[in-house]
Write an enzyme that holds these catalytic residues in place. Structure first.
Site, PDB file in Angstrom:
ATOM      1  N   THR A   1       4.280 -11.893   0.653  1.00 41.71           N
ATOM      2  CA  THR A   1       4.119 -13.805   0.895  1.00 41.71           C
ATOM      3  C   THR A   1       5.736 -14.932   0.342  1.00 41.71           C
ATOM      4  O   THR A   1       5.788 -15.432   1.091  1.00 41.71           O
ATOM      5  CB  THR A   1       2.850 -14.415   0.550  1.00 41.71           C
ATOM      6  OG1 THR A   1       2.676 -13.749   0.750  1.00 41.71           O
ATOM      7  CG2 THR A   1       2.944 -15.678   0.873  1.00 41.71           C
TER       8      THR A   1
ATOM      9  N   GLY B   1       1.682  -8.364  -6.837  1.00 38.86           N
ATOM     10  CA  GLY B   1       1.862  -6.892  -5.984  1.00 38.86           C
ATOM     11  C   GLY B   1       2.691  -7.615  -5.024  1.00 38.86           C
ATOM     12  O   GLY B   1       3.189  -8.189  -4.868  1.00 38.86           O
ATOM     13  N   PRO B   2       2.975  -6.125  -4.342  1.00 38.91           N
ATOM     14  CA  PRO B   2       4.313  -6.262  -3.026  1.00 38.91           C
ATOM     15  C   PRO B   2       2.888  -7.596  -2.236  1.00 38.91           C
ATOM     16  O   PRO B   2       4.420  -8.076  -1.193  1.00 38.91           O
ATOM     17  CB  PRO B   2       3.660  -4.959  -2.379  1.00 38.91           C
ATOM     18  CG  PRO B   2       3.535  -3.980  -3.725  1.00 38.91           C
ATOM     19  CD  PRO B   2       3.026  -4.551  -4.655  1.00 38.91           C
ATOM     20  N   ASP B   3       1.796  -7.796  -1.903  1.00 40.14           N
ATOM     21  CA  ASP B   3       1.593  -9.123  -1.510  1.00 40.14           C
ATOM     22  C   ASP B   3       1.616 -10.195  -2.059  1.00 40.14           C
ATOM     23  O   ASP B   3       2.749 -10.989  -0.421  1.00 40.14           O
ATOM     24  CB  ASP B   3       0.367  -8.715  -1.085  1.00 40.14           C
ATOM     25  CG  ASP B   3      -1.046  -7.482  -0.175  1.00 40.14           C
ATOM     26  OD1 ASP B   3       0.026  -6.739   0.075  1.00 40.14           O
ATOM     27  OD2 ASP B   3      -1.868  -6.925  -1.265  1.00 40.14           O
ATOM     28  N   GLN B   4       2.074 -10.642  -2.788  1.00 40.60           N
ATOM     29  CA  GLN B   4       2.693 -11.324  -3.360  1.00 40.60           C
ATOM     30  C   GLN B   4       4.084 -11.957  -2.490  1.00 40.60           C
ATOM     31  O   GLN B   4       4.529 -12.736  -2.937  1.00 40.60           O
ATOM     32  CB  GLN B   4       2.563 -12.289  -4.810  1.00 40.60           C
ATOM     33  CG  GLN B   4       2.956 -13.375  -5.528  1.00 40.60           C
ATOM     34  CD  GLN B   4       2.834 -12.983  -7.157  1.00 40.60           C
ATOM     35  OE1 GLN B   4       1.927 -12.049  -7.705  1.00 40.60           O
ATOM     36  NE2 GLN B   4       3.348 -14.659  -7.625  1.00 40.60           N
TER      37      GLN B   4
END
Length: 412
Positions: free
Chosen positions: A390, A384-387
């Site tokens: 990064t 998701g957005p976290d990956q």
């Protein structure tokens, strides 16, 4: 199809000087939430975006400005530490499907939009709330008048250029009640149709259309199909009242026009080119690029989205494919095939937020794509957005180093 890992894509883009990333926002770099006023964005993502310079642009159906605009989310993320207008930290590109253009310093314009259209859009949220409140009283009889008024008020998003009704908050009141969720979707479609009729009566025929999100593509008349709620997937949550021409695939050409101006000092589609005068279909958009831009001058394009749908038709006659990011991602892919560039399509899993969405972790990507889908998803960001954030920060460092080396080579 052999897909790439995010690391493989990072290595593939290393050293690419003529890069243009075109990225959606909600569900990509921000988790989806029931109330868009609660959106949050990571300050490190905002500063990484600035490192790309002219090699990055957003393409969103959300908006830059207004109390619900992404600019407010950016300002909140940066706090008092950085001034986005002074430091060029606003997210550049197109919002409201393509009619709201912004640069890194927060300077916004609405090319091709008339004062009469703006006046109608300004009045639309109040009318939406009125119509929705009336309809909810029939579908949710167990709620008090005050509760229904609050639900309707929260559901209407008073964005400047694309006022929207968002049913997430209403759906949350009747979880797992698929029958009434579908009835609410029908109510939403009906009331937005009434608003279109009122626009015609005010002399604005052809000025607006309804963007259904998520959708199941278009019917024979070119109208976007609702995605009915089913168990585990609420389907259509929003309908946006949008200006005609507000198509992301047309917006892709506006961004390409800007890129060519920055890198070659040329505007292949003309100084006044905007989504409202652009062709409204993939074939003509592709031909315009082929006629005006030499293939060897095309940048390497990376398209990033989160909303692509594919569901089998009820009569089992084929697949209904849609989603607000499908059009521009498909055109981006086709441009790569024509120009000989390895353009890449990245899909981010937005099922991690507060809205029920099909997950990319499903082995067959059910509800998202199918075995015969012409849109090839090159990279899946299952985290998701976290990956994605990064990975985006890593690419920003790589790209800024590439550009610095290019500039140094020029000096030498």
């Amino acid at each position: 199809m052999q897909r790439l890992s995010s690391h493989q894509l990072l290595q593939e883009l290393r050293g690419v000087k003529d890069l243009l990333i075109v990225q959606d926002l909600d569900g990509v770099c921000m988790q989806l939430v029931q109330d868009p006023l609660n959106r949050r964005i990571d300050a490190s993502y905002v500063t990484a975006a600035a490192q790309f310079g002219d090699s990055f642009a957003v393409l969103t159906n959300g908006e830059h400005e207004g109390r619900r605009g992404v600019n407010r989310v950016v300002e909140q993320a940066l706090g008092n530490d950085l001034h986005p207008a002074r430091n060029g930290l606003y997210l550049p590109g197109l919002a409201a499907g393509g009619v709201q253009l912004q640069n890194r310093y927060g300077q916004v314009s609405n090319p091709g939009v008339s004062e009469a259209e703006i006046a109608f859009l300004t009045a639309a949220p109040h009318r939406m709330e009125e119509l929705l409140r009336r309809g909810l009283s029939y579908l949710l009889p167990e709620f008090s008048p005050d509760q229904l008024t609050q639900l309707a008020h929260t559901a209407v998003l008073d964005t400047q250029m694309s006022p929207t009704v968002n049913l997430n908050g209403v759906f949350a009141q009747i979880p797992d009640d698929v029958v009434r969720q579908q009835a609410l979707q029908g109510l939403l479609q009906q009331l937005m149709g009434e608003l279109l009729t009122e626009a015609v009566q005010q002399g604005l025929a052809g000025s607006f259309f309804l963007h259904v999100a998520p959708n199941l593509g278009c019917d024979a008349d070119g109208l976007e199909r609702l995605k009915p709620a089913v168990a585990g997937d609420v389907g259509t949550t929003d309908i946006q009242f949008m200006l005609s021409g507000s198509l992301k695939e047309a917006g892709l050409l506006v961004l390409l026009n800007q890129y060519m101006a920055c890198h070659y000092g040329e505007v292949p589609f003309g100084e006044e080119f905007n989504v409202r005068i652009a062709p409204n279909n993939q074939t003509d958009l592709l031909k315009l690029v082929q006629d005006r831009i030499p293939a060897e001058r095309m940048p390497l394009l990376v398209g990033v989205g989160d909303t692509v749908t594919s569901n089998r038709a009820d009569d089992d006659s084929g697949w209904l494919r849609g989603g607000s990011d499908r059009g521009f991602l498909t055109l981006l892919q086709t441009l790569g095939t024509w120009s000989g560039r390895a353009n890449r399509v990245v899909l981010v899993d937005s099922s991690h937020g507060e809205v029920d969405r099909p997950s990319l972790s499903h082995p067959f990507l059910a509800g998202i794509t199918d075995a015969n889908d012409p849109l090839q998803l090159n990279v899946l960001m299952l985290g998701g957005p976290d990956q994605y954030i990064t990975w985006f920060q890593q690419l920003a460092k790589v790209h800024s180093s590439t550009i610095a080396n290019k500039s140094q080579s020029g000096l030498n």
